[in-house]
Write a protein that holds these residues in place. Structure first.
Motif, PDB file in Angstrom:
ATOM      1  N   GLY A   1      21.183  18.727  12.322  1.00  0.00           N
ATOM      2  CA  GLY A   1      20.562  18.262  11.629  1.00  0.00           C
ATOM      3  C   GLY A   1      20.786  16.561  11.382  1.00  0.00           C
ATOM      4  O   GLY A   1      22.114  16.560  11.056  1.00  0.00           O
ATOM      5  N   SER A   2      19.876  16.027  11.057  1.00  0.00           N
ATOM      6  CA  SER A   2      20.291  14.786  10.084  1.00  0.00           C
ATOM      7  C   SER A   2      19.478  13.811   9.588  1.00  0.00           C
ATOM      8  O   SER A   2      18.140  14.678   9.673  1.00  0.00           O
ATOM      9  CB  SER A   2      21.412  13.462  10.716  1.00  0.00           C
ATOM     10  OG  SER A   2      21.487  12.465  10.112  1.00  0.00           O
ATOM     11  N   SER A   3      19.506  13.136   8.510  1.00  0.00           N
ATOM     12  CA  SER A   3      17.780  12.013   8.180  1.00  0.00           C
ATOM     13  C   SER A   3      17.557  11.544   8.711  1.00  0.00           C
ATOM     14  O   SER A   3      18.081  10.216   9.308  1.00  0.00           O
ATOM     15  CB  SER A   3      18.155  12.187   6.534  1.00  0.00           C
ATOM     16  OG  SER A   3      17.449  11.060   6.416  1.00  0.00           O
ATOM     17  N   PHE A   4      17.115  12.063  10.299  1.00  0.00           N
ATOM     18  CA  PHE A   4      16.442  10.686  11.134  1.00  0.00           C
ATOM     19  C   PHE A   4      15.309  10.074  10.634  1.00  0.00           C
ATOM     20  O   PHE A   4      14.843   9.526  11.786  1.00  0.00           O
ATOM     21  CB  PHE A   4      16.588  11.547  12.514  1.00  0.00           C
ATOM     22  CG  PHE A   4      17.860  12.292  13.507  1.00  0.00           C
ATOM     23  CD1 PHE A   4      19.104  11.233  13.762  1.00  0.00           C
ATOM     24  CD2 PHE A   4      17.540  12.996  13.124  1.00  0.00           C
ATOM     25  CE1 PHE A   4      20.406  11.435  13.859  1.00  0.00           C
ATOM     26  CE2 PHE A   4      19.066  13.944  13.943  1.00  0.00           C
ATOM     27  CZ  PHE A   4      19.872  12.405  14.372  1.00  0.00           C
ATOM     28  N   LEU A   5      14.570  10.242  10.256  1.00  0.00           N
ATOM     29  CA  LEU A   5      13.339   9.917   9.623  1.00  0.00           C
ATOM     30  C   LEU A   5      13.388   8.567   8.849  1.00  0.00           C
ATOM     31  O   LEU A   5      14.309   7.999   8.478  1.00  0.00           O
ATOM     32  CB  LEU A   5      12.036  11.094   9.266  1.00  0.00           C
ATOM     33  CG  LEU A   5      12.114  11.842   8.163  1.00  0.00           C
ATOM     34  CD1 LEU A   5      10.673  11.910   8.183  1.00  0.00           C
ATOM     35  CD2 LEU A   5      13.712  12.033   7.171  1.00  0.00           C
ATOM     36  N   PRO A   6      12.457   7.151   9.214  1.00  0.00           N
ATOM     37  CA  PRO A   6      12.820   6.252   7.983  1.00  0.00           C
ATOM     38  C   PRO A   6      11.688   6.568   6.902  1.00  0.00           C
ATOM     39  O   PRO A   6      11.108   7.077   7.203  1.00  0.00           O
ATOM     40  CB  PRO A   6      12.257   5.287   9.081  1.00  0.00           C
ATOM     41  CG  PRO A   6      11.298   5.609  10.097  1.00  0.00           C
ATOM     42  CD  PRO A   6      11.448   7.872  10.357  1.00  0.00           C
ATOM     43  N   SER A   7      11.844   5.778   6.355  1.00  0.00           N
ATOM     44  CA  SER A   7      10.991   6.161   4.734  1.00  0.00           C
ATOM     45  C   SER A   7       9.664   5.521   5.302  1.00  0.00           C
ATOM     46  O   SER A   7       9.476   4.234   6.722  1.00  0.00           O
ATOM     47  CB  SER A   7      11.607   4.452   4.302  1.00  0.00           C
ATOM     48  OG  SER A   7      11.414   3.565   3.678  1.00  0.00           O
ATOM     49  N   GLU A   8       8.746   5.637   4.528  1.00  0.00           N
ATOM     50  CA  GLU A   8       6.868   5.192   4.608  1.00  0.00           C
ATOM     51  C   GLU A   8       7.241   3.697   4.312  1.00  0.00           C
ATOM     52  O   GLU A   8       6.635   2.773   5.243  1.00  0.00           O
ATOM     53  CB  GLU A   8       5.939   5.796   3.489  1.00  0.00           C
ATOM     54  CG  GLU A   8       5.474   6.528   3.904  1.00  0.00           C
ATOM     55  CD  GLU A   8       4.858   7.399   4.868  1.00  0.00           C
ATOM     56  OE1 GLU A   8       5.098   6.767   6.067  1.00  0.00           O
ATOM     57  OE2 GLU A   8       3.535   6.207   4.714  1.00  0.00           O
ATOM     58  N   VAL A   9       7.821   2.590   3.966  1.00  0.00           N
ATOM     59  CA  VAL A   9       7.736   1.740   4.085  1.00  0.00           C
ATOM     60  C   VAL A   9       8.488   1.106   5.270  1.00  0.00           C
ATOM     61  O   VAL A   9       7.715  -0.453   6.147  1.00  0.00           O
ATOM     62  CB  VAL A   9       9.314   0.560   2.587  1.00  0.00           C
ATOM     63  CG1 VAL A   9       8.795  -0.662   3.242  1.00  0.00           C
ATOM     64  CG2 VAL A   9       8.962   1.671   1.435  1.00  0.00           C
ATOM     65  N   ILE A  10       9.464   1.443   6.213  1.00  0.00           N
ATOM     66  CA  ILE A  10       9.007   0.958   7.804  1.00  0.00           C
ATOM     67  C   ILE A  10       8.304   1.374   8.153  1.00  0.00           C
ATOM     68  O   ILE A  10       7.948   0.780   8.678  1.00  0.00           O
ATOM     69  CB  ILE A  10      10.395   1.873   8.109  1.00  0.00           C
ATOM     70  CG1 ILE A  10      11.990   1.509   7.089  1.00  0.00           C
ATOM     71  CG2 ILE A  10      10.953   1.344   9.089  1.00  0.00           C
ATOM     72  CD1 ILE A  10      12.453   0.231   6.615  1.00  0.00           C
TER      73      ILE A  10
ATOM     74  N   GLN B   1       0.799  -1.051   0.055  1.00  0.00           N
ATOM     75  CA  GLN B   1       0.040   0.103   0.212  1.00  0.00           C
ATOM     76  C   GLN B   1       0.888   1.122  -0.275  1.00  0.00           C
ATOM     77  O   GLN B   1       1.015   2.257  -0.605  1.00  0.00           O
ATOM     78  CB  GLN B   1      -0.649  -0.437   1.124  1.00  0.00           C
ATOM     79  CG  GLN B   1      -2.243   0.777   0.973  1.00  0.00           C
ATOM     80  CD  GLN B   1      -3.290   0.104   2.377  1.00  0.00           C
ATOM     81  OE1 GLN B   1      -3.059  -0.994   2.955  1.00  0.00           O
ATOM     82  NE2 GLN B   1      -3.584   1.231   3.002  1.00  0.00           N
ATOM     83  N   SER B   2       2.104   0.939   0.787  1.00  0.00           N
ATOM     84  CA  SER B   2       2.758   2.465   0.917  1.00  0.00           C
ATOM     85  C   SER B   2       3.378   2.452  -0.530  1.00  0.00           C
ATOM     86  O   SER B   2       3.369   3.678  -0.358  1.00  0.00           O
ATOM     87  CB  SER B   2       4.035   2.288   2.407  1.00  0.00           C
ATOM     88  OG  SER B   2       4.957   1.335   1.557  1.00  0.00           O
ATOM     89  N   VAL B   3       4.384   1.297  -0.595  1.00  0.00           N
ATOM     90  CA  VAL B   3       4.380   1.494  -2.449  1.00  0.00           C
ATOM     91  C   VAL B   3       4.287   2.106  -3.212  1.00  0.00           C
ATOM     92  O   VAL B   3       4.266   2.838  -3.720  1.00  0.00           O
ATOM     93  CB  VAL B   3       5.367   0.318  -2.080  1.00  0.00           C
ATOM     94  CG1 VAL B   3       5.848   0.235  -4.095  1.00  0.00           C
ATOM     95  CG2 VAL B   3       6.337   0.165  -1.905  1.00  0.00           C
ATOM     96  N   MET B   4       2.221   1.248  -3.521  1.00  0.00           N
ATOM     97  CA  MET B   4       1.841   1.972  -4.710  1.00  0.00           C
ATOM     98  C   MET B   4       0.921   3.588  -4.506  1.00  0.00           C
ATOM     99  O   MET B   4       0.581   4.196  -5.595  1.00  0.00           O
ATOM    100  CB  MET B   4       0.144   0.658  -4.604  1.00  0.00           C
ATOM    101  CG  MET B   4       0.974  -0.831  -4.611  1.00  0.00           C
ATOM    102  SD  MET B   4       2.025  -0.519  -6.186  1.00  0.00           S
ATOM    103  CE  MET B   4       1.051  -0.856  -7.864  1.00  0.00           C
ATOM    104  N   SER B   5       1.497   3.958  -3.410  1.00  0.00           N
ATOM    105  CA  SER B   5       0.471   5.580  -3.082  1.00  0.00           C
ATOM    106  C   SER B   5       1.672   6.277  -3.487  1.00  0.00           C
ATOM    107  O   SER B   5       0.600   7.149  -3.507  1.00  0.00           O
ATOM    108  CB  SER B   5       0.345   5.753  -1.249  1.00  0.00           C
ATOM    109  OG  SER B   5       1.926   6.057  -0.701  1.00  0.00           O
ATOM    110  N   GLY B   6       2.904   5.680  -4.133  1.00  0.00           N
ATOM    111  CA  GLY B   6       3.110   6.503  -4.531  1.00  0.00           C
ATOM    112  C   GLY B   6       4.362   7.771  -3.739  1.00  0.00           C
ATOM    113  O   GLY B   6       5.359   8.533  -4.213  1.00  0.00           O
ATOM    114  N   LYS B   7       4.383   7.700  -2.757  1.00  0.00           N
ATOM    115  CA  LYS B   7       5.079   7.911  -1.675  1.00  0.00           C
ATOM    116  C   LYS B   7       5.597   7.471  -1.078  1.00  0.00           C
ATOM    117  O   LYS B   7       4.938   6.705   0.376  1.00  0.00           O
ATOM    118  CB  LYS B   7       3.306   9.356  -0.464  1.00  0.00           C
ATOM    119  CG  LYS B   7       4.365   9.819   0.558  1.00  0.00           C
ATOM    120  CD  LYS B   7       4.769  10.992   0.241  1.00  0.00           C
ATOM    121  CE  LYS B   7       5.732  11.533   1.777  1.00  0.00           C
ATOM    122  NZ  LYS B   7       6.314  12.643   2.165  1.00  0.00           N
ATOM    123  N   ILE B   8       6.692   7.180  -0.509  1.00  0.00           N
ATOM    124  CA  ILE B   8       7.624   6.046  -0.344  1.00  0.00           C
ATOM    125  C   ILE B   8       8.724   7.227   0.980  1.00  0.00           C
ATOM    126  O   ILE B   8       9.600   6.186   2.006  1.00  0.00           O
ATOM    127  CB  ILE B   8       8.010   4.884  -1.000  1.00  0.00           C
ATOM    128  CG1 ILE B   8       9.391   5.554  -2.413  1.00  0.00           C
ATOM    129  CG2 ILE B   8       6.845   4.352  -1.161  1.00  0.00           C
ATOM    130  CD1 ILE B   8       9.288   4.715  -3.098  1.00  0.00           C
TER     131      ILE B   8
END
Ligand code: PLP
Length: 376
Positions: free
Chosen positions: A228-237, A19-26
């Motif tokens: 700062g940094s890139s601390f946020l995970p992807s939507e897949v996680i 669902q997350s992959v198909m939403s186009g926002k990952i």
């Protein structure tokens, strides 16, 4: 063969990932991220929750938020490396504290003697998901004007006097590593309870930019405003994690059943003074993160591990006192300290196989082997 840990999949993970992959926002901070964060805010009374790529990263954000560079931070010696590492990386000087004599948690009675005019924070670890006596810790913090950070990596769905762990300190950090109760492979969450940190936490989380307020429409362009940094995970996680969160009730119920069974059947060994079992103080709940026993000696523990391994049962020990670690010894402010309780758990604590899919007959085999080892 009975492994020490086995990650549990609820079955819904591939569905939500698709669902997350198909939403186009990952990339990060999408719908699944928000669902997971709201769950922690609503269920565990955390003012603002931010998913991170690990608990280590959440702890590092805590270290950045309290500006600990050049200050002392009090940390238990008996814990995972990350509890100390996150603060070291941000330039703090670590001051190690001992465990209680009857429990691996930090001993609140020994903290005051470690506080100096340079102390910035106390980091507590709710070991095995069992609460530290937080009233005592918060009172010390108030007296000496310190921040309290809860390393709640093991403490999901556990409580101190009815308050959810992770909601009490100024900041907290959870883990979803595959060895924890609720998992996403690697993953974590920063809990913010002191409102003054919320805006800056969102900026550190998004590579030092004010992108989060931009997406909320609060500003009309975003830019570089802080470290700062890139601390946020992807939507897949986050999608994976959501499948786990949805099943937290059955997961917890089953784990508590397994825990109680170990406790009840091994109780005879404690009564005969052959081992010690975990203590849950009246102010704490048990979230069944792990089951451990405390052997009488290091040698007895080695013998028991060997005995179980010959029968293909894998029990493991963990945490080597950090105040005796190679890295701490290499630091220029290293000072030899004597923390006997931490050393005792280092040499005598043993964790038994513990996971959702541990079958009743497998667990009975483990219990029978331990009873046999102690001639019961
Ligand atoms: C697991 C654990 C961590 C680290 O968690 P990660 O998500 O792997 O970074 C930190 N502290 C404690 C007490 C832990 O048990």
């Amino acid at each position: 063969m009975i492994p020490f840990n086995k990650p549990y999949l609820t079955g819904k993970e591939p569905h939500y990932i698709e669902q997350s992959v198909m939403s186009g926002k990952i990339s990060g901070n999408g719908d699944f991220t928000k669902k997971c964060q709201h769950y922690f805010e609503d269920t565990y009374n955390i003012k603002k929750a931010l998913l991170t790529t690990s608990c280590t990263d959440a702890l590092e954000m805590c270290a950045m938020l309290i500006d600990c560079k050049g200050y002392e931070v009090i940390v238990p010696s008996y814990t995972f490396v990350s509890t100390a590492l996150a603060f070291v990386r941000q330039g703090a000087k670590i001051v190690f504290a001992d465990s209680k004599s009857d429990q691996p948690n930090i001993d609140p009675e020994q903290i005051e003697a470690l506080i100096t005019k340079n102390t910035k924070a106390i980091v507590v670890v709710h070991y095995a998901g069992v609460a530290v006596d937080m009233d005592k810790i918060m009172a010390l913090a108030k007296t000496y004007n310190l921040f309290v950070i809860e390393d709640a990596a093991q403490a999901i769905d556990s409580y101190y006097k009815e308050k959810p762990l992770g909601s009490i300190g100024h900041l907290s950090a959870f883990s979803f590593h595959e060895t924890k109760n609720i998992i996403s492979g690697e993953g974590g969450l920063l809990g913010i309870n002191d409102k003054q940190f919320i805006d800056r936490a969102e900026i550190l989380w998004e590579k030092g930019t004010n992108r989060s307020s931009f997406f909320r429409g609060e500003i009309n362009k975003y830019g570089w405003v802080d470290t700062g940094s890139s601390f946020l995970p992807s939507e897949v996680i986050a999608a994976f994690l959501w499948a786990q969160i949805e099943n937290i009730k059955p997961i917890q119920a089953k784990r508590i059943k397994i825990w109680d069974n170990y406790y009840n059947q091994l109780n005879i060994l404690e009564q005969k003074n052959k081992i010690t079992l975990p203590k849950i103080p009246d102010f704490a709940t048990n979230n069944a993160h792990m089951f451990y026993i405390i052997c009488k000696t290091e040698n007895q523990r080695s013998e028991l591990i060997k005995f179980l391994k010959e029968k293909e049962v894998y029990a493991v020990f963990h945490y080597l006192s950090l105040h005796k670690s190679e890295y701490y010894k290499s630091l220029d402010y290293y000072k030899a300290t004597d923390l006997p309780n931490s050393d005792k758990f280092t040499s005598q604590l043993l964790r038994l196989p513990f996971y959702f899919e541990l079958e009743e007959q497998q667990q009975q085999l483990i219990i029978d082997l331990i009873l046999e080892f102690f001639n019961e």
